[in-house]
Design a protein around this motif. Structure first.
Motif, PDB file in Angstrom:
ATOM      1  N   ARG A 279       0.635  14.423   4.790  1.00 49.77           N
ATOM      2  CA  ARG A 279      -0.743  13.915   4.767  1.00 49.77           C
ATOM      3  C   ARG A 279      -0.791  12.522   4.134  1.00 49.77           C
ATOM      4  N   ALA A 280       0.037  12.307   3.125  1.00 45.61           N
ATOM      5  CA  ALA A 280       0.077  10.997   2.479  1.00 45.61           C
ATOM      6  C   ALA A 280       0.571   9.936   3.452  1.00 45.61           C
ATOM      7  N   ARG A 281       1.661  10.278   4.199  1.00 47.50           N
ATOM      8  CA  ARG A 281       2.221   9.311   5.149  1.00 47.50           C
ATOM      9  C   ARG A 281       1.193   8.944   6.227  1.00 47.50           C
ATOM     10  N   LYS A 282       0.411   9.889   6.665  1.00 46.10           N
ATOM     11  CA  LYS A 282      -0.615   9.632   7.679  1.00 46.10           C
ATOM     12  C   LYS A 282      -1.656   8.636   7.157  1.00 46.10           C
ATOM     13  N   GLN A 283      -2.092   8.853   5.912  1.00 46.88           N
ATOM     14  CA  GLN A 283      -3.089   7.940   5.335  1.00 46.88           C
ATOM     15  C   GLN A 283      -2.505   6.531   5.150  1.00 46.88           C
ATOM     16  N   PHE A 284      -1.244   6.451   4.708  1.00 48.62           N
ATOM     17  CA  PHE A 284      -0.610   5.148   4.512  1.00 48.62           C
ATOM     18  C   PHE A 284      -0.476   4.388   5.838  1.00 48.62           C
ATOM     19  N   LYS A 285      -0.137   5.111   6.916  1.00 42.24           N
ATOM     20  CA  LYS A 285       0.016   4.437   8.206  1.00 42.24           C
ATOM     21  C   LYS A 285      -1.310   3.861   8.689  1.00 42.24           C
ATOM     22  N   ILE A 286      -2.410   4.616   8.475  1.00 41.93           N
ATOM     23  CA  ILE A 286      -3.735   4.089   8.842  1.00 41.93           C
ATOM     24  C   ILE A 286      -4.041   2.836   8.016  1.00 41.93           C
ATOM     25  N   ALA A 287      -3.789   2.923   6.697  1.00 43.25           N
ATOM     26  CA  ALA A 287      -4.066   1.781   5.812  1.00 43.25           C
ATOM     27  C   ALA A 287      -3.223   0.573   6.202  1.00 43.25           C
ATOM     28  N   LEU A 288      -1.931   0.823   6.528  1.00 43.75           N
ATOM     29  CA  LEU A 288      -1.035  -0.280   6.872  1.00 43.75           C
ATOM     30  C   LEU A 288      -1.489  -0.972   8.162  1.00 43.75           C
ATOM     31  N   ARG A 289      -1.909  -0.171   9.152  1.00 41.64           N
ATOM     32  CA  ARG A 289      -2.383  -0.761  10.411  1.00 41.64           C
ATOM     33  C   ARG A 289      -3.617  -1.644  10.169  1.00 41.64           C
ATOM     34  N   LEU A 290      -4.543  -1.160   9.344  1.00 40.60           N
ATOM     35  CA  LEU A 290      -5.755  -1.937   9.044  1.00 40.60           C
ATOM     36  C   LEU A 290      -5.421  -3.202   8.251  1.00 40.60           C
ATOM     37  N   LYS A 291      -4.543  -3.079   7.247  1.00 42.43           N
ATOM     38  CA  LYS A 291      -4.176  -4.236   6.417  1.00 42.43           C
ATOM     39  C   LYS A 291      -3.450  -5.289   7.249  1.00 42.43           C
ATOM     40  N   MET A 292      -2.568  -4.846   8.136  1.00 38.78           N
ATOM     41  CA  MET A 292      -1.859  -5.810   8.987  1.00 38.78           C
ATOM     42  C   MET A 292      -2.815  -6.499   9.949  1.00 38.78           C
ATOM     43  N   GLY A 299      -2.242  -5.910   0.082  1.00 32.72           N
ATOM     44  CA  GLY A 299      -2.295  -4.500   0.454  1.00 32.72           C
ATOM     45  C   GLY A 299      -1.061  -4.054   1.217  1.00 32.72           C
ATOM     46  N   ILE A 300      -0.539  -4.922   2.095  1.00 35.17           N
ATOM     47  CA  ILE A 300       0.660  -4.570   2.868  1.00 35.17           C
ATOM     48  C   ILE A 300       1.846  -4.349   1.925  1.00 35.17           C
ATOM     49  N   SER A 301       1.996  -5.240   0.934  1.00 35.85           N
ATOM     50  CA  SER A 301       3.096  -5.103  -0.026  1.00 35.85           C
ATOM     51  C   SER A 301       2.982  -3.795  -0.802  1.00 35.85           C
ATOM     52  N   GLU A 302       1.747  -3.436  -1.201  1.00 37.28           N
ATOM     53  CA  GLU A 302       1.545  -2.197  -1.954  1.00 37.28           C
ATOM     54  C   GLU A 302       1.901  -0.971  -1.112  1.00 37.28           C
ATOM     55  N   ILE A 303       1.484  -0.943   0.155  1.00 37.34           N
ATOM     56  CA  ILE A 303       1.740   0.225   1.012  1.00 37.34           C
ATOM     57  C   ILE A 303       3.244   0.394   1.258  1.00 37.34           C
ATOM     58  N   TYR A 304       3.961  -0.719   1.490  1.00 39.45           N
ATOM     59  CA  TYR A 304       5.411  -0.613   1.674  1.00 39.45           C
ATOM     60  C   TYR A 304       6.090  -0.071   0.415  1.00 39.45           C
ATOM     61  N   TYR A 305       5.517  -0.395  -0.751  1.00 38.03           N
ATOM     62  CA  TYR A 305       6.060   0.141  -2.004  1.00 38.03           C
ATOM     63  C   TYR A 305       5.952   1.667  -2.014  1.00 38.03           C
ATOM     64  N   TYR A 306       4.778   2.180  -1.637  1.00 37.26           N
ATOM     65  CA  TYR A 306       4.594   3.640  -1.657  1.00 37.26           C
ATOM     66  C   TYR A 306       5.381   4.322  -0.539  1.00 37.26           C
ATOM     67  N   LEU A 307       5.501   3.682   0.621  1.00 30.41           N
ATOM     68  CA  LEU A 307       6.350   4.243   1.677  1.00 30.41           C
ATOM     69  C   LEU A 307       7.799   4.338   1.201  1.00 30.41           C
ATOM     70  N   SER A 308       8.235   3.319   0.444  1.00 29.18           N
ATOM     71  CA  SER A 308       9.594   3.337  -0.107  1.00 29.18           C
ATOM     72  C   SER A 308       9.764   4.486  -1.093  1.00 29.18           C
ATOM     73  N   LYS A 309       8.747   4.716  -1.952  1.00 28.72           N
ATOM     74  CA  LYS A 309       8.830   5.809  -2.922  1.00 28.72           C
ATOM     75  C   LYS A 309       8.942   7.157  -2.206  1.00 28.72           C
ATOM     76  N   MET A 310       8.157   7.302  -1.127  1.00 28.84           N
ATOM     77  CA  MET A 310       8.188   8.559  -0.381  1.00 28.84           C
ATOM     78  C   MET A 310       9.557   8.785   0.260  1.00 28.84           C
ATOM     79  N   LEU A 311      10.126   7.725   0.854  1.00 31.41           N
ATOM     80  CA  LEU A 311      11.451   7.848   1.461  1.00 31.41           C
ATOM     81  C   LEU A 311      12.508   8.167   0.416  1.00 31.41           C
TER      82      LEU A 311
END
Length: 736
Positions: A279-292, A299-311
């Motif tokens: 569920r977290a990954r789904k929300q991040f992908k929506i946020a990343l698409r909007l920020k891009m 915002g893009i830098s922050e989302i990649y940080y959290y995607l990295s933490k999840m991976l």
């Protein structure tokens, strides 16, 4: 904390608010009316404004550009940047300091939303200076807010808090609601970063109340997101989820992609903390698409940080490193120290898991250094000092306001007392006038008798005037006779003037003939002597190839130099003759090509290679004149500057040329650091065979030719008194 841009505490001298000027009110009403008409056929306010833009000019166009930037900067910052830059250019042309402050402030705001914080800080500080000059409190508080917000993103929290608190106190003092919710939220962000979540929420809640009063759902969305992040960082995940979901509901009522994406990112972080990775990954992908989509690099830098933490949490360390490097690259570009700090910490953990302990130690060191820089032991004390300092300034200002109020009340009391005294005095004057009028009535009879006597005296004076008129008529006859004699004298004088005029015309015709003969003489002399000179130069050249005797070679070189000198004299005399007899031919001057030809021709001059040439041209520059004369002026001025350079090789030699287009025509400045011109030679430098030129073994025709060419074009040349003790000539040529 102060810096070179700090202007001291803002007082009422700075922020006295005079209201929106009448002209701006009218323009705003016209803009609203035009927008209303256009909106009937358009779905978007931006489309309506864009329809109005092509047919608008001046202040109306500026207002349309400003509205476009405000409507676009959150969702389409690239388009907003284009309009903001045009607004800045237009405000400079309008020469309106208020418009310049507004345009530069919104340009800084666009840079902030695009993540270019250095540029945002530069323009916001420049806007603050202009806002204070324009005496507009709204612009001052907005500029202070933008400066504080930018310092927050750059990790300078004490500077951020100082500027934001100044903006907030000023808004409260002058009861300004514009931008109040934004400033309250920004102060809360600083305290959130400092982990003082209760104080942060106080500001966010106050911003929420303000947004409800003003029916501003944008600020309500911003406040709801920020409150959610305080609960998220405290670990109260249920409250965090509640506020982020409320934010997504609010986002449906506004067109704010940036803060809508922030709500999705916050919800993603909450789900991640709950262990709901999918569920977290789904929300991040929506946020990343909007920020891009809007280019929000923060915002893009922050989302990649959290995607990295999840991976990393799922053991995909290589993919985690790739996402983290993307986040770090963006953070370095926008200089976001807060994001870099978290990235360093995650880099350390990732490399430790990969057992690359050298890299882990490196990032651990970087993390500690940056953390100490951002959160040193003096930071809390500094923030407290800032709040105390701002509070002290606010108290002093409030006391000053009270003193002004007391002075006003005292003035009113004195005013009432003065009115009472004036009323009493006026009553006394009326009573006294009554008595005086009564006395005047009795005096009036006496005055009438005196008037009768005066009338008799006037009759006797009238008889005397009649006699005087007779005398004047006789005098008039004498003057008429004198005028007749003067007319005869004028006729004689006119005949003398006619004779002198014919003599002058004859002299002018003789002068023209003499000039023609002189030109013919120069031409024939140049033609007759040119051949022998060329042969002489050829003989010298051949002799230098054959003769080996040192003394003979010295004589031949002297003879060769003298022949060249004489040849140069005839060439210059020929130019003088050509300039005097030239019939002007007008064409558009291509200065780039002209300067290129001149510099190519000057390369054969001794010392040319040691000189640094700088040519600055206004772009675009359009000037129509005689190309031969223009090139002759530029060539002779540069040739003169090259010849009279210093002989020492230790000095850095330069020649600078600046061509600037102005209202009257063009101005050309020639600056060099040559040997200069002696003060006693100033009156002779433009004369033929000047003394200064002869002292330097020169013919002295260069500046004379320049002067003749400029006179032919109706321009002027003068030697400028340069502050740097350099040689500077200024040439002005008017449009044809």
């Amino acid at each position: 904390m102060t810096n070179k841009y700090y202007l001291g505490p803002i007082t009422d001298t700075h922020i006295k608010y005079f209201g929106i000027p009448t002209v701006r009110i009218i323009l705003f009403i016209v803009l609203l009316f035009c927008s209303g008409v256009a909106t009937r056929s358009q779905n978007s306010p931006v489309d309506s404004l864009r329809l109005l833009l092509p047919n608008s000019t001046g202040p109306v166009r500026f207002e349309i550009l400003r509205e476009l930037v405000i409507n676009l900067w959150l969702n389409h910052p690239d388009s907003a940047m284009q309009y903001a830059r045009e607004a800045v250019s237009l405000s400079i042309k309008l020469e309106d300091i208020h418009s310049q402050a507004t345009a530069i402030r919104i340009l800084g705001g666009v840079h902030s939303y695009m993540g270019t914080y250095d540029s945002s800080l530069y323009y916001s500080k420049k806007a603050l200076v202009l806002s204070i000059k324009s005496n507009d409190s709204t612009l001052i508080t907005s500029a202070l807010n933008n400066i504080g917000f930018t310092y927050y993103h750059l990790g300078s929290y004490s500077e951020a808090l100082e500027n934001l608190l100044r903006a907030l106190n000023m808004k409260y003092r002058i009861k300004q609601t514009y931008g109040l919710g934004q400033t309250l939220n920004n102060i809360g962000l600083v305290y959130t970063k400092l982990k003082d979540y209760n104080v942060a929420r106080d500001y966010f809640n106050e911003a929420t109340r303000t947004s409800v009063k003003l029916s501003d759902n944008n600020i309500l969305l911003y406040s709801s997101n920020n409150i959610g992040f305080t609960y998220l960082q405290q670990g109260n995940l249920s409250q965090a989820e509640k506020y982020f979901r409320e934010s997504l509901v609010i986002a449906k009522s506004v067109s704010n992609i940036n803060w809508n994406a922030t709500a999705y990112s916050g919800l993603g972080q909450t789900f991640y903390r709950m262990g709901l990775v999918d569920r977290a990954r789904k929300q991040f992908k929506i946020a990343l698409r909007l920020k891009m989509g809007i280019g929000d690099r923060t915002g893009i830098s922050e989302i990649y940080y959290y995607l990295s933490k999840m991976l990393a949490a799922s053991g995909e360390l290589d993919s985690a490193l790739i996402d983290l490097k993307i986040s770090q690259q963006i953070a370095l570009q926008i200089k976001s120290k807060g994001r870099m700090l978290e990235n360093f910490d995650l880099f350390k953990d990732l490399y430790a898991q990969r057992k690359q302990y050298d890299s882990a130690l490196f990032f651990q060191t970087k993390y500690v250094e940056l953390r100490d820089k951002l959160f040193n032991e003096n930071l809390a004390r500094n923030l407290g000092d800032i709040r105390a300092k701002i509070q002290e300034e606010e108290t002093i200002q409030r006391l000053a306001d009270k003193d002004i109020q007391i002075q006003k009340q005292t003035f009113q009391a004195y005013y009432l007392v003065a009115i009472a005294i004036v009323t009493f005095v006026f009553a006394l004057i009326v009573f006294r006038n009554y008595k005086v009028q009564k006395k005047l009535g009795s005096d009036l009879m006496k005055k009438n008798q005196e008037i009768s006597l005066q009338k008799q005296e006037i009759d006797s004076q009238k008889e005397a005037l009649l006699f005087s008129n007779t005398e004047l008529e006789k005098t008039h006859g004498v003057i008429k006779l004198q005028n007749s004699e003067l007319a005869d004298l004028n006729n004689k004088l006119q005949s003398t003037v006619d004779i002198r005029t014919r003599e002058l015309e004859l002299a002018n015709s003789e002068l023209v003939v003499a000039n023609l003969e002189l030109d013919n003489f120069i031409y024939k002399s140049s033609h007759d002597i040119k051949g022998p000179l060329v042969r002489l130069l050829g003989v010298c050249h051949v002799a230098l190839l054959d003769v080996q005797d040192i003394k003979a070679r010295e004589y031949i070189i002297m003879l060769n130099d003298t022949a060249k000198h004489i040849n140069d004299i005839f060439d210059r005399l020929k130019i003088v003759s050509d300039v005097n007899s030239l019939k002007l031919s007008y064409t558009e001057i291509d200065f780039d090509k002209v300067f290129h030809r001149i510099q190519t021709n000057l390369q054969s001059f001794v010392g040319y290679s040691e000189i640094e040439f700088t040519v600055s041209l206004d772009k675009p520059i359009k000037f129509i004149s005689d190309e031969f004369l223009i090139e002759t002026i530029l060539h002779k001025m540069l040739e003169n500057a090259v010849k009279f350079q210093r002989k020492s090789k230790l000095d850095k030699k330069f020649i600078r040329v600046l061509v600037k287009q102005e209202a009257f025509g063009i101005k050309i400045s020639f600056v060099d650091n040559g040997i200069g011109i002696k003060e006693n030679d100033l009156d002779h430098i433009f004369k033929m065979f000047s003394k200064a030129a002869l002292e330097h073994q020169s013919v002295g025709l260069g500046l004379y030719i320049v002067k003749q060419c400029i006179s032919k074009l109706g321009g002027s040349i003068r030697l400028v008194n340069n502050d740097e003790k350099l040689t500077e000539f200024e040439v002005k040529l008017s449009y044809t």
